[in-house]
Design a protein around this motif. Structure first.
Motif, PDB file in Angstrom:
ATOM      1  N   LEU A  54      41.378  26.227  38.881  1.00  0.00           N
ATOM      2  CA  LEU A  54      41.404  26.741  40.252  1.00  0.00           C
ATOM      3  C   LEU A  54      41.617  25.480  41.103  1.00  0.00           C
ATOM      4  CD1 LEU A  54      39.119  29.847  40.685  1.00  0.00           C
ATOM      5  CD2 LEU A  54      41.414  29.725  40.588  1.00  0.00           C
ATOM      6  N   ASN A  91      39.445  34.845  40.262  1.00  0.00           N
ATOM      7  CA  ASN A  91      40.383  33.672  40.747  1.00  0.00           C
ATOM      8  C   ASN A  91      41.466  34.269  41.687  1.00  0.00           C
ATOM      9  OD1 ASN A  91      41.696  35.908  38.431  1.00  0.00           O
ATOM     10  ND2 ASN A  91      43.294  34.342  38.701  1.00  0.00           N
ATOM     11  N   ASP A 150      43.465  31.895  44.670  1.00  0.00           N
ATOM     12  CA  ASP A 150      44.704  31.712  44.792  1.00  0.00           C
ATOM     13  C   ASP A 150      45.304  32.302  46.032  1.00  0.00           C
ATOM     14  OD1 ASP A 150      44.661  30.594  42.305  1.00  0.00           O
ATOM     15  OD2 ASP A 150      45.409  32.604  41.270  1.00  0.00           O
TER      16      ASP A 150
END
Length: 449
Positions: A111, A159, A163
């Motif tokens: 990430l 995640n 994002d």
């Protein structure tokens, strides 16, 4: 609602901006939730104006600050995630969803790396789409500008929190997130990191907010916040997406489930077919770009090797009668039904059908596809070109794994989701897809005759 009640709800909303964990959700009535969520949206709109003015250097500095903070806060994030995973396991969450829910050191590092990559990409804001000077001397430009307030509703995918926030910030937007109960503790930790990192570089913390503290009612209000929220992006399974599409008055960019197909043509090379199928099915079965249906040409000779490799990797083959008859006795399979052709397994299961030609393969895909990604493995250039021309999906792939339908893999830095609709955005949605355009007209006193 009285002014006092509005003020009280807004105050609770302000308190919740510091992120309230799921077990400590603010106890508000539906009317109070509406006021509180609208207050969050209004703060997002104010923050969006600041983000729209931020130059690339400031935004890239923020992305790098977030990436560094993720690494520095790794132990706290993993501890929070462990709580969510333990709770999910106790509640009977499927293996596929647990995989999506789980963070580890490598995934947090990824990430942070994606944010660094995002910082290195060109800023879409201000990009001139087209321009000209008219015969009357007016100078025209159509330029990319931020959407404004972007909201996202998703489930069990921490995640996605990073994002979507990263993409929204780089494209000059503010973002409101609804990440769902399953990832409540993880998202709380992540959003705190995001907000603190923004403040550390002089950008408004309210450019990243959440309505998780208001549960499903908060999501429902977010869907009704037309005029306060500019666009809403659902990301998840069919039920979540259809709920948002059906009930939202805010404009929606629909991201779709991935009933993904691979057609194994007569001319396909055996080694290539085995390698691609194993990667497309087993690398990470729980994600939307994983292959779910394999179509095999009846004259292909590579089916036994492909099927044996998939079975060795633990894949259950849901095969039609012709495929089952063609498989060696050593390769186990179960009979396929129409339900299998429509299923996004998100697990180590694969539907397998035999077709006699490319036309039949295209017909099957048109009947069952969700419009996400389809691929062909072939050494026949004419068949490859026909497949590209006749398949109407967001991504069409020749001789490569379907796992490449991904914003990061395609050089977009990350993705908000894979859009399966045709208006505004289609396929992996990166920075440009989170902008709209406006016309700039410059003159020297011209008037219309």
């Amino acid at each position: 609602m009285t002014e006092a009640l509005i003020h009280q709800a807004a105050e609770k909303s302000n308190d919740s901006a510091e992120v309230t964990s799921a077990p400590e959700k603010a106890q508000l009535s539906p009317a109070e939730v509406e006021v509180a969520v609208y207050a969050i949206a209004d703060r997002s709109r104010h923050a969006a104006r600041s983000m729209a003015r931020a130059n690339r250097a400031r935004k890239d500095k923020a992305l790098r600050a977030i990436g560094g903070a993720l690494i520095d806060s790794k132990s706290q994030i993993l501890a929070a995630n462990a709580k969510d995973v333990e709770s999910g396991r106790a509640n009977g969450t499927s293996v596929a969803l647990l995989d999506r829910l789980t963070l580890n050191e490598a995934r947090i590092d990824a990430l942070a790396a994606a944010l660094e990559n995002l910082a290195g990409l060109p800023d879409p804001v201000g990009n001139v789409v087209r321009g000209q000077t008219l015969p009357n001397g007016l100078r025209l430009r159509q330029v990319n500008v931020p959407m404004g307030v972007v909201a996202a509703i998703y489930e069990a995918r921490p995640n996605v929190t990073v994002d979507i926030a990263g993409l929204a910030l780089k494209s000059g937007n503010a973002v409101i997130l609804r990440g769902g109960t399953a990832a409540a503790a993880t998202n709380e930790a992540l959003i705190r990191v995001l907000r603190e990192a923004l403040e550390s570089v002089g950008l408004p913390a309210d450019a990243v907010q959440t309505v998780d503290q208001f549960g499903r009612e908060g999501a429902n209000v977010l869907m009704r916040a037309r005029g306060r929220v500019d666009v809403l992006i659902p990301r998840g399974g069919r039920d979540l997406i259809q709920t948002v599409v059906t009930n939202s008055s805010v404009p929606v960019i629909e991201t779709g489930e991935g009933n993904v197909h691979i057609f194994l043509d007569e001319s396909a090379n055996e080694d290539m077919a085995v390698e691609i199928l194993l990667n497309a099915k087993t690398q990470r079965p729980s994600v939307c770009n994983t292959v779910e249906t394999l179509l095999v040409h009846s004259r292909s000779t590579v089916l036994p090797a492909v099927a044996a490799a998939l079975r060795k990797a633990g894949v259950t083959l849901h095969a039609d009668e012709r495929v089952r008859a063609a498989l060696p006795a050593s390769v186990e399979s179960v009979p396929a039904t129409d339900e299998d052709w429509a299923t996004e397994y998100m697990d180590l299961d694969l539907a397998v059908a035999m077709v006699d030609n490319l036309d039949e393969a295209v017909k099957h895909i048109r009947s069952w596809s969700t419009g996400h990604t389809e691929a062909i493995i072939t050494n026949d250039l004419a068949n490859a070109e026909r497949f590209i021309a006749e398949i109407d999906s967001a991504a069409v792939i020749v001789n490569a794994s379907t796992r490449f339908t991904d914003g990061g893999e395609l050089g977009l830095g990350a993705e908000v989701g894979i859009s399966t609709q045709k208006l505004h955005a289609r396929g992996p949605m990166g920075l440009t897809e989170l902008t709209t355009t406006k016309w700039i007209v410059q003159g020297e006193g011209q008037i219309r005759s």
